[in-house]
Enzyme design. Structure first.
Site, short mmCIF file in Angstrom:
data_model
loop_
_atom_site.label_atom_id
_atom_site.label_comp_id
_atom_site.label_asym_id
_atom_site.label_seq_id
_atom_site.Cartn_x
_atom_site.Cartn_y
_atom_site.Cartn_z
N ASP A 37 30.20 59.39 -32.69
CA ASP A 37 31.45 60.12 -32.55
C ASP A 37 31.17 61.59 -32.26
O ASP A 37 30.00 62.02 -32.31
CB ASP A 37 32.25 59.96 -33.86
CG ASP A 37 33.75 60.00 -33.61
OD1 ASP A 37 34.48 59.45 -34.44
OD2 ASP A 37 34.18 60.57 -32.58
N GLU A 85 31.47 58.78 -27.49
CA GLU A 85 32.84 59.31 -27.33
C GLU A 85 32.78 60.61 -26.52
O GLU A 85 33.73 61.40 -26.49
CB GLU A 85 33.50 59.53 -28.70
CG GLU A 85 33.62 58.25 -29.48
CD GLU A 85 34.85 58.18 -30.38
OE1 GLU A 85 35.76 59.00 -30.24
OE2 GLU A 85 34.89 57.26 -31.21
N TRP A 86 31.68 60.80 -25.84
CA TRP A 86 31.39 62.01 -25.08
C TRP A 86 32.57 62.46 -24.21
O TRP A 86 33.10 63.55 -24.38
CB TRP A 86 30.12 61.71 -24.27
CG TRP A 86 29.60 62.68 -23.28
CD1 TRP A 86 30.22 63.78 -22.76
CD2 TRP A 86 28.30 62.63 -22.68
NE1 TRP A 86 29.41 64.40 -21.87
CE2 TRP A 86 28.22 63.72 -21.79
CE3 TRP A 86 27.19 61.77 -22.80
CZ2 TRP A 86 27.08 63.96 -21.02
CZ3 TRP A 86 26.06 62.02 -22.04
CH2 TRP A 86 26.00 63.10 -21.17
N PRO A 87 33.08 61.68 -23.24
CA PRO A 87 34.16 62.19 -22.38
C PRO A 87 35.45 62.52 -23.15
O PRO A 87 36.15 63.46 -22.82
CB PRO A 87 34.37 61.07 -21.36
CG PRO A 87 33.69 59.87 -21.88
CD PRO A 87 32.67 60.31 -22.86
N LEU A 88 35.72 61.76 -24.19
CA LEU A 88 36.94 62.03 -24.97
C LEU A 88 36.95 63.47 -25.46
O LEU A 88 37.99 64.14 -25.44
CB LEU A 88 36.99 61.07 -26.16
CG LEU A 88 38.00 61.34 -27.28
CD1 LEU A 88 39.42 61.39 -26.75
CD2 LEU A 88 37.88 60.29 -28.37
N TYR A 89 35.79 63.98 -25.85
CA TYR A 89 35.71 65.34 -26.40
C TYR A 89 35.52 66.40 -25.33
O TYR A 89 35.60 67.58 -25.60
CB TYR A 89 34.57 65.41 -27.44
CG TYR A 89 34.92 64.70 -28.72
CD1 TYR A 89 34.60 63.35 -28.90
CD2 TYR A 89 35.62 65.34 -29.73
CE1 TYR A 89 34.95 62.69 -30.05
CE2 TYR A 89 35.98 64.69 -30.89
CZ TYR A 89 35.65 63.35 -31.04
OH TYR A 89 36.02 62.69 -32.19
N ASP A 124 42.49 57.47 -29.78
CA ASP A 124 42.32 56.25 -30.57
C ASP A 124 43.46 55.26 -30.35
O ASP A 124 44.62 55.67 -30.23
CB ASP A 124 42.32 56.60 -32.07
CG ASP A 124 41.09 57.37 -32.48
OD1 ASP A 124 40.97 57.70 -33.67
OD2 ASP A 124 40.25 57.65 -31.60
C1 GAL Z 1 37.59 58.95 -34.37
C2 GAL Z 1 37.20 57.78 -33.45
C3 GAL Z 1 37.70 56.51 -34.10
C4 GAL Z 1 37.01 56.34 -35.46
C5 GAL Z 1 37.27 57.61 -36.33
C6 GAL Z 1 36.43 57.54 -37.57
O1 GAL Z 1 37.20 60.15 -33.78
O2 GAL Z 1 37.79 57.95 -32.16
O3 GAL Z 1 37.41 55.39 -33.27
O4 GAL Z 1 35.64 56.14 -35.25
O5 GAL Z 1 36.94 58.80 -35.63
O6 GAL Z 1 36.65 58.67 -38.37
#
Ligand code: GAL
Length: 423
Positions: A170, A203-207, A231
């Site tokens: 994450d 989750e690289w591109p999301l951030y 999410d």
């Molecule tokens: C979010 C992530 C979720 C879950 C959560 C856990 O950033 O997108 O999929 O992993 O953190 O805290």
């Protein structure tokens, strides 16, 4: 959740060490060359259904514990999930003890995971399944547990020593986007250096999106799949937002998807509480069209026969797992109907008609067959099978014919088009 800003301007990873690792030659153009996720990862991931429930005293059957995962492993084997292709049993956030051990290693919460991760990994492997785990590129995980910043090598080696087969990484609590990117790259190389086959879920591109357009060519070199968007929640609103984001950004993202490198629209929430039957069909059908990882988040111990049949539908899973590995796209949108299609191996195509309308009854929609599959899917003809909501052979369609269907509000009709041999 966005990376926390502020704090000292510290690199998430010393750039020199990153450069050294790149020179170490683990990178080549194209997908991450770890030989993994040649088709989208399939499995189960605890987050959407079980979140960060650590109250094992009052909710022993729903808290994040060794017992929960061992029971899910048992059911994945006994109820046909493993046979259907669901292989990775994945732990998300909230598995850790609040602090690292005296050697700086991450450790599982000793009360909730009395045998530690190694014992759980052994159990999961004894069932013929693989184990996924969760960590974070920054100073803390999104739920506030120890992050991997400054410990990438140690954590990668720890996960490998424990027998972990997938890492979800994450992006919370990293102090800048550049440092976040360096951290994702570094962890990719650190995992590779362990010599253990570990699927790398980022989750690289999301951030990065809130600050700039991500470099997908680079992301595909370091990650096996990556989250782009918010999410998933157990609601039609959430599924709609994910589909809208994906179709709006398809020019950017579908070209880089392929064996070993997938766009991840997040978990399947089929079998929970918030989606109608039609909406569950829509999620399963569109995750197949999008070549998405199929990571369920539900309670497999208590799921309806309908939801289980949908999630284990061999024809839909075959579309999702098609070896050509080309992600589908939205072809057109008219009168509240979205048409999506996906090229498959052997010149076949998958086709989905989604009814966005949230009122009225089943909507009749027709499309000329010659407009499908870039005009070749049914030239000179093709056999069409309806896959969802129910399987039905529809016969041979000449190139000049039209395919009609009635689609329920928020529902989807999914088809398989197989070209007939040229006469
Ligand atoms: C979010 C992530 C979720 C879950 C959560 C856990 O950033 O997108 O999929 O992993 O953190 O805290």
């Amino acid at each position: 959740m966005r990376p926390e800003r502020g704090g000292a301007k510290r690199l998430c990873v010393p750039a020199l060490r990153l450069a050294a690792l790149v020179l170490w030659g683990v990178l080549s153009a194209g997908a991450l060359n770890n030989g993994l996720a040649k088709t989208p990862t399939m499995g189960w991931l605890h987050w959407e259904r079980f979140m960060c429930n650590v109250n094992c005293r009052e909710q022993p059957d729903a808290c994040i514990s060794e017992e929960l995962f061992m029971k899910m492993a048992d059911v994945m084997v006994s109820d046909g999930w493993k046979d259907a292709g669901y292989e990775y049993l994945c732990i998300d956030d909230c598995w850790m003890a609040p602090r690292r051990d005296s050697n700086g290693r991450l450790q599982a919460d000793p009360v909730r995971f009395p045998g530690g991760i190694p014992r759980l990994a052994d159990y999961v492997h004894s069932k013929g399944l693989k184990l996924g785990i969760y960590a974070d590129v920054g100073n803390k995980t999104c739920a506030g547990y120890p992050g991997s910043f400054g410990f990438y090598d140690i954590d990668a080696q720890t996960f490998a020593n424990w027998g972990v087969d997938l890492l979800k990484f994450d992006g919370c609590y990293c102090d800048s986007v550049d440092h976040l990117i360096d951290g994702y790259k570094y962890m990719s190389l650190a995992l590779n250096k362990t010599g253990r086959s570990i699927v790398y879920s980022c989750e690289w591109p999301l951030y990065v999106w809130p600050f700039r357009k991500p470099n997908y060519k680079e992301i595909q070199q370091y990650c096996n799949h990556w989250r782009n968007f918010a999410d998933v929640y157990d609601s039609w609103q959430s599924i709609k937002k994910i589909l809208d984001w994906t179709s709006s950004n398809q020019e950017e993202i579908i070209g880089v998807a392929g064996p070993g490198a997938w766009n991840d629209p997040d978990m399947l929430v089929i079998g929970n509480f918030g989606l109608s039957w039609d909406q569950q069909i829509t999620q399963m059908a569109l995750w197949a069209i999008m070549a998405a990882p199929l990571l369920m988040s539900n309670d497999l111990r208590n799921i309806s026969p309908q939801a289980r049949a949908l999630l284990q539908n061999k024809d839909v899973i075959a579309i999702n797992q098609d070896p050509l590995g080309k992600q589908g796209y939205q072809l057109r949108k008219e009168n509240n109907i979205q048409v999506w299609e996906r090229p498959l191996s052997n010149l076949a195509w998958a086709l989905a008609m989604v009814n966005q309308q949230e009122m009225g009854g089943p909507q009749l929609y027709g499309i000329s067959v010659d407009s499908l599959g870039k005009g070749v899917a049914c030239n000179p003809s093709c056999s069409i099978t309806q896959i969802l909501p129910v399987k039905r052979k529809l016969g041979i369609f000449a190139w000049t014919s039209s395919l009609k269907a009635e689609i329920n509000p928020t529902g989807t009709v999914l088809f398989l088009l197989e070209i007939t041999q040229k006469t």
